[in-house]
Write an enzyme that holds these catalytic residues in place. Structure first.
Site, PDB file in Angstrom:
ATOM      1  N   GLU A 209     -33.277 -16.844  21.284  1.00 12.47           N
ATOM      2  CA  GLU A 209     -33.634 -16.437  22.112  1.00 12.47           C
ATOM      3  C   GLU A 209     -33.035 -16.928  23.441  1.00 12.47           C
ATOM      4  OE1 GLU A 209     -35.128 -13.196  23.308  1.00 12.47           O
ATOM      5  OE2 GLU A 209     -35.997 -13.121  21.704  1.00 12.47           O
ATOM      6  N   CYS A 243     -33.985 -16.485  32.059  1.00 15.40           N
ATOM      7  CA  CYS A 243     -32.602 -16.773  31.497  1.00 15.40           C
ATOM      8  C   CYS A 243     -31.967 -15.115  31.497  1.00 15.40           C
ATOM      9  CB  CYS A 243     -32.602 -16.734  30.189  1.00 15.40           C
ATOM     10  SG  CYS A 243     -34.671 -15.196  29.657  1.00 15.40           S
TER      11      CYS A 243
HETATM   12  P1  NAD Z   1     -32.887 -26.454  26.049  1.00 15.67           P
HETATM   13  O1  NAD Z   1     -32.475 -25.486  24.656  1.00 15.67           O
HETATM   14  O2  NAD Z   1     -32.175 -27.752  25.831  1.00 15.67           O
HETATM   15  O3  NAD Z   1     -35.482 -26.387  25.195  1.00 15.67           O
HETATM   16  C1  NAD Z   1     -35.584 -25.902  24.381  1.00 15.67           C
HETATM   17  C2  NAD Z   1     -36.832 -26.062  23.413  1.00 15.67           C
HETATM   18  O4  NAD Z   1     -36.084 -26.895  23.085  1.00 15.67           O
HETATM   19  C3  NAD Z   1     -37.627 -27.486  24.126  1.00 15.67           C
HETATM   20  O5  NAD Z   1     -38.677 -27.472  23.873  1.00 15.67           O
HETATM   21  C4  NAD Z   1     -36.907 -28.811  23.824  1.00 15.67           C
HETATM   22  O6  NAD Z   1     -38.320 -29.447  23.537  1.00 15.67           O
HETATM   23  C5  NAD Z   1     -36.366 -28.085  22.023  1.00 15.67           C
HETATM   24  N1  NAD Z   1     -35.371 -28.776  22.011  1.00 15.67           N
HETATM   25  C6  NAD Z   1     -34.225 -29.696  22.672  1.00 15.67           C
HETATM   26  N2  NAD Z   1     -33.367 -30.451  21.797  1.00 15.67           N
HETATM   27  C7  NAD Z   1     -33.588 -30.039  20.146  1.00 15.67           C
HETATM   28  C8  NAD Z   1     -33.267 -30.504  19.515  1.00 15.67           C
HETATM   29  N3  NAD Z   1     -32.406 -31.567  19.575  1.00 15.67           N
HETATM   30  N4  NAD Z   1     -33.705 -29.896  18.323  1.00 15.67           N
HETATM   31  C9  NAD Z   1     -34.756 -28.957  18.033  1.00 15.67           C
HETATM   32  N5  NAD Z   1     -35.090 -29.013  19.875  1.00 15.67           N
HETATM   33  C10 NAD Z   1     -35.050 -29.489  20.486  1.00 15.67           C
HETATM   34  O7  NAD Z   1     -33.721 -25.642  26.625  1.00 15.67           O
HETATM   35  P2  NAD Z   1     -33.287 -24.934  28.181  1.00 15.67           P
HETATM   36  O8  NAD Z   1     -31.380 -25.635  28.301  1.00 15.67           O
HETATM   37  O9  NAD Z   1     -33.705 -26.463  28.536  1.00 15.67           O
HETATM   38  O10 NAD Z   1     -33.104 -23.985  28.821  1.00 15.67           O
HETATM   39  C11 NAD Z   1     -32.795 -23.164  29.534  1.00 15.67           C
HETATM   40  C12 NAD Z   1     -31.886 -22.136  28.347  1.00 15.67           C
HETATM   41  O11 NAD Z   1     -32.103 -21.265  27.556  1.00 15.67           O
HETATM   42  C13 NAD Z   1     -31.178 -21.281  29.350  1.00 15.67           C
HETATM   43  O12 NAD Z   1     -29.893 -21.039  28.479  1.00 15.67           O
HETATM   44  C14 NAD Z   1     -31.851 -19.807  29.540  1.00 15.67           C
HETATM   45  O13 NAD Z   1     -30.899 -19.030  30.045  1.00 15.67           O
HETATM   46  C15 NAD Z   1     -32.553 -20.425  27.729  1.00 15.67           C
HETATM   47  N6  NAD Z   1     -33.308 -19.551  28.211  1.00 15.67           N
HETATM   48  C16 NAD Z   1     -34.152 -17.802  27.140  1.00 15.67           C
HETATM   49  C17 NAD Z   1     -34.700 -16.770  27.263  1.00 15.67           C
HETATM   50  C18 NAD Z   1     -34.715 -15.867  26.231  1.00 15.67           C
HETATM   51  O14 NAD Z   1     -35.553 -14.693  26.414  1.00 15.67           O
HETATM   52  N7  NAD Z   1     -33.810 -14.953  26.360  1.00 15.67           N
HETATM   53  C19 NAD Z   1     -35.553 -17.481  28.706  1.00 15.67           C
HETATM   54  C20 NAD Z   1     -36.120 -18.366  29.320  1.00 15.67           C
HETATM   55  C21 NAD Z   1     -34.136 -19.400  28.935  1.00 15.67           C
END
Ligand code: NAD
Length: 460
Positions: A209, A243
């Site tokens: 997602e 998002c």
């Molecule tokens: P991110 O991808 O940085 O982090 C999300 C999760 O991944 C966190 O729990 C983090 O600890 C983990 N993570 C970080 N680095 C990692 C790695 N190397 N390996 C494994 N896990 C890791 O999230 P972000 O960028 O802060 O979030 C924003 C993004 O999320 C935006 O692009 C937004 O559009 C999207 N988003 C999508 C939805 C949806 O429902 N489709 C909802 C909310 C946010």
């Protein structure tokens, strides 16, 4: 406890079969509902501390949605888990066939920070409903909420059934070394790719997602004031950190002026003359994201907003005009309270631009014209579409919610969530009192029978 031991413990518990009975799943869903009601005050406080989220927003966009998922699952679960009959081909008759949804095993649910309750617990509802055990990895960027959710899970569920593992990327990477039955990830496309590579190692089913630049198109025939109110609501909810928030607007030249004025009016009505004083307006999650938003302000002309307060991580709802297409604000997902408004007079050109852009999570269009609506929907791809509103298509349990291409794959909410956490196992049972000989060698007999069968099938 090391993550390996945590995963093994959950796997062993799953292997006992305890999570499979319908009664167990229902009981756990009810427990989650009770837990959320009991923890509501602390969850609201944590969301306020992490994101400046008002109690109303927290109820409407986080807890309310999880309760809706739980209620829906409780109402429909008996039907979802029931095997569904399928037709079987004549040449295996007499036989019966059915599809039996089966849990994958241990589900890893990795959440993000913008809706830290909903995005972790709605998938959990689906995982429970489908009969899995679950390991939750909340986002470290909403630490108070992560702490509260961990306490909730620890108090209400046995650790071998549902556990929360806290930490940043290092802990997530350690978890990803393990073999899961299912991985469900919400977050950025960058980390989504890391998850996908990790899932590939064990061939683990995966739902991604992700996000993207969700465009809103306001056509010349749109109800302009209504479009402005709805776009302003969806964009500046949670200070733009949603998002499915409209990332930017493409408005027809003929209605640009009234649309901009109507947006200004809506902002004034919703948040007053100083949004910083409004309890309905949130804050940016951290300094890094705050600085990123500030940098966007130079990418165009500030039509409205632009005021900020660094200590409070406050950035006013901001509307930008005169934004060049190659500016950073038009190249990156904004994910904050900055809204570029571009004008168009040639819809075909706008469609062509959107066709070459990465596929967004949502597409919004405002028009009263069905022909135009159908044209845009059929020519511009996206995870979901909402006509004459924003975000509304992903609220509730009726429609599947998910992305496509750069915005992810797979979907959830309601039945789609149950399916995301279930393997659709095909079963065929044959009778033993009849064994037609035509499939067995010698081939001559089999060939003649097959030829006759095909002739029958192709008879027109
Ligand atoms: P991110 O991808 O940085 O982090 C999300 C999760 O991944 C966190 O729990 C983090 O600890 C983990 N993570 C970080 N680095 C990692 C790695 N190397 N390996 C494994 N896990 C890791 O999230 P972000 O960028 O802060 O979030 C924003 C993004 O999320 C935006 O692009 C937004 O559009 C999207 N988003 C999508 C939805 C949806 O429902 N489709 C909802 C909310 C946010």
């Amino acid at each position: 406890m090391p993550v390996t031991a945590t995963v093994h413990r959950a796997r062993d518990f799953f292997a006992t079969g305890a999570t499979r009975p319908l009664a167990f799943r229902r009981e756990q869903l009810q427990k989650l509902s009770t837990a959320l009601q009991q923890y509501e005050p602390v969850i609201l406080a944590a969301l306020q501390a992490d994101l400046g989220k008002s109690p109303y927003q927290a109820l409407a966009t986080e807890l309310g949605l999880v309760h809706a998922e739980i209620n829906h699952a409780l109402r429909h679960l008996a039907r979802w888990v029931a095997p569904s009959k399928r037709r079987t081909p004549w040449f295996v008759a007499p036989a019966c066939g059915w599809v039996q949804p089966e849990p994958f095993g241990v589900a890893l649910i990795v959440g993000t920070w913008n809706y830290p309750v909903q995005l972790l617990l709605s998938p959990l509802v689906s995982a429970i409903a489908a009969g899995n055990t679950a390991i939750l990895k909340p986002s470290e960027l909403a630490p108070r909420t992560a702490e509260v959710l961990t306490a909730l899970v620890t108090e209400f569920f046995s650790p071998e059934y549902i556990t929360a593992v806290n930490g940043g990327s290092e802990i997530a990477e350690a978890l990803l070394q393990e073999k899961f039955g299912k991985i469900f990830f919400t977050g950025s496309a960058r980390v989504g790719r890391i998850l996908m590579a990790a899932a590939a190692r064990h061939l683990t089913p995966l739902t991604l997602e992700l996000g993207g630049k969700c465009p809103a198109i306001v056509c010349a025939d749109a109800k302009v004031e209504l479009a402005a109110r709805r776009i302003v609501w969806g964009k500046f909810l949670n200070a733009g950190q949603t998002c499915v928030a409209p990332d930017h607007v493409r408005v027809h030249r003929n209605v640009r002026e009234p649309f901009l004025l109507a947006m200004k009016q809506a902002l004034l009505e919703f948040y007053g003359p100083d949004p910083r004083r409004s309890s309905d307006y949130g804050r940016i999650v951290n300094q890094k994201h705050f600085n990123r938003q500030l940098n966007y302000l130079g990418d165009g002309k500030i039509f409205h907003g632009g005021e900020s307060h660094a200590q409070e991580l406050y950035l006013a709802p901001t509307i930008l005009t005169a934004v060049p297409p190659d500016a950073a604000v038009m190249q990156e997902e904004i994910f904050g309270p900055v809204l570029p408004v571009l004008e168009f007079d040639d819809l075909t050109k706008t469609i062509a631009e959107l066709q070459v852009a990465p596929t967004p999570l949502a597409l919004y269009l405002f028009t009263e014209n069905r022909t135009l609506e159908n044209k845009i929907i059929s020519e511009v791809r996206s995870g979901g579409v909402c006509v004459n509103d924003v975000i509304a298509h992903m609220i509730g349990t009726g429609l599947p919610f998910g992305g496509l291409g750069e915005s992810g794959f797979g979907s959830y909410h309601g039945r789609a969530g149950f399916d995301a956490f279930s393997h659709q196992r095909a079963v065929l049972r044959r009778t033993t009192w009849l064994d037609l000989p035509f499939r067995y060698p010698p081939a001559r007999l089999a060939y003649t029978s097959l030829k006759r069968a095909l002739k029958f099938l192709l008879r027109g």
